[in-house]
Design an enzyme around this catalytic site. Structure first.
Site, PDB file in Angstrom:
ATOM      1  N   GLY A  61       3.624   0.451   0.194  1.00  0.00           N
ATOM      2  CA  GLY A  61       2.446   0.552   1.055  1.00  0.00           C
ATOM      3  C   GLY A  61       2.746  -0.086   2.402  1.00  0.00           C
ATOM      4  O   GLY A  61       3.899  -0.180   2.823  1.00  0.00           O
ATOM      5  N   ARG A  62       1.696  -0.520   3.086  1.00  0.00           N
ATOM      6  CA  ARG A  62       1.878  -1.130   4.405  1.00  0.00           C
ATOM      7  C   ARG A  62       2.857  -2.301   4.355  1.00  0.00           C
ATOM      8  O   ARG A  62       3.782  -2.405   5.162  1.00  0.00           O
ATOM      9  CB  ARG A  62       0.540  -1.640   4.950  1.00  0.00           C
ATOM     10  CG  ARG A  62      -0.518  -0.580   5.211  1.00  0.00           C
ATOM     11  CD  ARG A  62      -1.756  -1.274   5.767  1.00  0.00           C
ATOM     12  NE  ARG A  62      -2.885  -0.369   5.960  1.00  0.00           N
ATOM     13  CZ  ARG A  62      -3.807  -0.125   5.032  1.00  0.00           C
ATOM     14  NH1 ARG A  62      -3.719  -0.708   3.854  1.00  0.00           N
ATOM     15  NH2 ARG A  62      -4.815   0.701   5.282  1.00  0.00           N
ATOM     16  N   ILE A  63       2.620  -3.206   3.391  1.00  0.00           N
ATOM     17  CA  ILE A  63       3.463  -4.400   3.320  1.00  0.00           C
ATOM     18  C   ILE A  63       4.855  -4.043   2.831  1.00  0.00           C
ATOM     19  O   ILE A  63       5.856  -4.581   3.326  1.00  0.00           O
ATOM     20  CB  ILE A  63       2.812  -5.467   2.420  1.00  0.00           C
ATOM     21  CG1 ILE A  63       1.433  -5.855   2.971  1.00  0.00           C
ATOM     22  CG2 ILE A  63       3.713  -6.709   2.342  1.00  0.00           C
ATOM     23  CD1 ILE A  63       0.636  -6.777   2.060  1.00  0.00           C
TER      24      ILE A  63
ATOM     25  N   HIS B  13       0.472 -19.151  -3.326  1.00  0.00           N
ATOM     26  CA  HIS B  13      -0.226 -17.938  -2.880  1.00  0.00           C
ATOM     27  C   HIS B  13      -0.603 -18.084  -1.400  1.00  0.00           C
ATOM     28  O   HIS B  13      -1.781 -18.028  -1.023  1.00  0.00           O
ATOM     29  CB  HIS B  13      -1.474 -17.663  -3.723  1.00  0.00           C
ATOM     30  CG  HIS B  13      -1.945 -16.238  -3.612  1.00  0.00           C
ATOM     31  ND1 HIS B  13      -2.694 -15.606  -4.578  1.00  0.00           N
ATOM     32  CD2 HIS B  13      -1.752 -15.301  -2.637  1.00  0.00           C
ATOM     33  CE1 HIS B  13      -2.969 -14.366  -4.208  1.00  0.00           C
ATOM     34  NE2 HIS B  13      -2.400 -14.161  -3.028  1.00  0.00           N
TER      35      HIS B  13
ATOM     36  N   ARG C 287       3.956   5.087  -7.228  1.00  0.00           N
ATOM     37  CA  ARG C 287       3.347   6.158  -8.029  1.00  0.00           C
ATOM     38  C   ARG C 287       3.766   7.529  -7.525  1.00  0.00           C
ATOM     39  O   ARG C 287       3.975   8.460  -8.313  1.00  0.00           O
ATOM     40  CB  ARG C 287       1.823   6.040  -8.000  1.00  0.00           C
ATOM     41  CG  ARG C 287       1.256   4.955  -8.879  1.00  0.00           C
ATOM     42  CD  ARG C 287      -0.235   4.844  -8.753  1.00  0.00           C
ATOM     43  NE  ARG C 287      -0.644   4.422  -7.412  1.00  0.00           N
ATOM     44  CZ  ARG C 287      -1.905   4.228  -7.047  1.00  0.00           C
ATOM     45  NH1 ARG C 287      -2.885   4.431  -7.910  1.00  0.00           N
ATOM     46  NH2 ARG C 287      -2.204   3.835  -5.818  1.00  0.00           N
TER      47      ARG C 287
ATOM     48  N   ARG D 233       0.520  -9.655  -6.995  1.00  0.00           N
ATOM     49  CA  ARG D 233      -0.486 -10.342  -7.791  1.00  0.00           C
ATOM     50  C   ARG D 233       0.191 -10.889  -9.047  1.00  0.00           C
ATOM     51  O   ARG D 233       1.140 -10.293  -9.563  1.00  0.00           O
ATOM     52  CB  ARG D 233      -1.620  -9.385  -8.204  1.00  0.00           C
ATOM     53  CG  ARG D 233      -2.602  -9.057  -7.102  1.00  0.00           C
ATOM     54  CD  ARG D 233      -3.486 -10.259  -6.791  1.00  0.00           C
ATOM     55  NE  ARG D 233      -4.517  -9.940  -5.809  1.00  0.00           N
ATOM     56  CZ  ARG D 233      -4.385 -10.079  -4.510  1.00  0.00           C
ATOM     57  NH1 ARG D 233      -3.240 -10.502  -3.993  1.00  0.00           N
ATOM     58  NH2 ARG D 233      -5.389  -9.800  -3.689  1.00  0.00           N
TER      59      ARG D 233
ATOM     60  N   GLU E 227      -3.354 -18.818 -11.392  1.00  0.00           N
ATOM     61  CA  GLU E 227      -3.343 -19.715 -10.244  1.00  0.00           C
ATOM     62  C   GLU E 227      -4.753 -20.242  -9.960  1.00  0.00           C
ATOM     63  O   GLU E 227      -5.732 -19.529 -10.193  1.00  0.00           O
ATOM     64  CB  GLU E 227      -2.783 -18.994  -9.013  1.00  0.00           C
ATOM     65  CG  GLU E 227      -3.488 -17.713  -8.647  1.00  0.00           C
ATOM     66  CD  GLU E 227      -2.776 -16.925  -7.555  1.00  0.00           C
ATOM     67  OE1 GLU E 227      -3.486 -16.546  -6.592  1.00  0.00           O
ATOM     68  OE2 GLU E 227      -1.563 -16.669  -7.656  1.00  0.00           O
TER      69      GLU E 227
END
Length: 306
Positions: free
Chosen positions: A146-148, A272, A168, A225, A254
């Site tokens: 994705g973007r990141i 995080h 995917r 995540r 966390e």
């Protein structure tokens, strides 16, 4: 509000809205029972989200504005079914999270935290620092594009790394090699960086088979995540040498992470904090406030999710 924002955001929000600080309430249910009939908006954070149970108690709720890009802790199905708008803060944190992914990769491979301890313990000159692993020119596998993911790939390419990715669907806008099999990607990669969204669809996607394929010289970096990694399998893999090392910014429980991580010398731990710069946090807070302002003004939402 389900949780605190930086002071610069709190000042602005409290100047423009009547803010109820749910996280400070001695009895949360009493507060909800007292003010719930009047609540029109929730301001939340990605890890706190907004459950269907909470939203059901707020019959006039119109919008959930999330400080963070991840919305897996927000019950989007309930929001969609009940006409509740949901917004997040994409794009503004992309560069910082990509930076920390590469920072974790360098810290893990080059053992930067261990070297810091080595110097502080006056071992330099008395003990030989172990040799570490090069990053430049290696094979980087990305779970997510994705973007990141794209921003991380751009940085890894600057290190002369060969890049392949799992997602995917194949992204026709990128030139990197697509690998539809995550185990095969791990088997190919020297470093596997995880940046898939959270949620049921990616729960424990990094499992024992993926870690075994990554192998004893491989390293795992997770900036997605905590739910995306099978932590039992990861801890076992770090303990028995199934993989060489890991760099982690996110964890399953966390901030109360599994204590076994603390005893491992082959893992770099981050709280995080991928988006934790002044610049990005100010931009995130501004976007939360812009979404709220647009909603109450009847204008198009800057970054709608639902």
């Amino acid at each position: 509000m389900t949780g605190a924002y930086p002071e610069w955001d709190m000042v602005d929000l409290e100047a423009k809205y009547r803010v109820h600080r749910l996280w400070e309430a001695a009895d949360r249910q009493e507060l909800i029972a007292r003010v719930g009939m009047d609540i029109r908006a929730i301001a939340t954070r990605g890890e706190l989200g907004a459950s269907a149970e909470l939203m059901k108690q707020l019959p006039k709720l119109e919008i959930v504005s999330c400080y963070g890009v991840g919305t897996d802790a927000i019950d989007l199905s309930y929001a969609r079914a009940n006409g509740i708008r949901v917004t997040n803060t994409p794009d503004v944190l992309t560069e910082d999270v990509a930076d920390i992914a590469i920072g974790l990769l360098l810290a893990t491979a080059r053992q930067i935290p261990q070297a810091d301890v080595f110097v502080r313990a006056s071992q330099w000159g008395n003990v030989v620092m172990p040799l570490v692993t090069r990053v430049s020119g290696k094979k980087v596998g990305l779970a997510g594009m994705g973007r990141i993911g794209k921003a991380i790939a751009k940085r890894a390419a600057a290190f002369g790394c060969d890049i392949s990715y799992f997602a995917r669907n194949k992204d026709t806008d990128v030139a990197y090699a697509y690998q539809p099999d995550l185990v095969a990607l791990a088997d190919w990669a020297d470093f596997l960086i995880v940046i898939v969204p959270g949620g049921q669809g990616t729960m424990k996607i990094i499992n024992a088979d993926v870690l075994k394929a990554l192998g004893p010289n491989g390293m795992l970096i997770n900036v997605s995540r905590g739910t995306t990694v099978d932590e039992e399998a990861l801890i076992a893999a770090l303990q028995d040498g199934t993989i060489q090392a890991a760099g982690l910014d996110v964890f399953l429980n966390e901030p109360k992470i599994d204590a076994r991580f603390l005893a491992l010398q082959n893992v770099v731990l981050q709280p995080h904090h991928g988006s934790g710069t002044v610049e990005t946090r100010k931009a995130m807070g501004q976007l939360v406030r812009d979404n709220l302002a647009a909603h109450f003004a009847g204008s198009p939402l800057p970054t709608p999710v639902v």
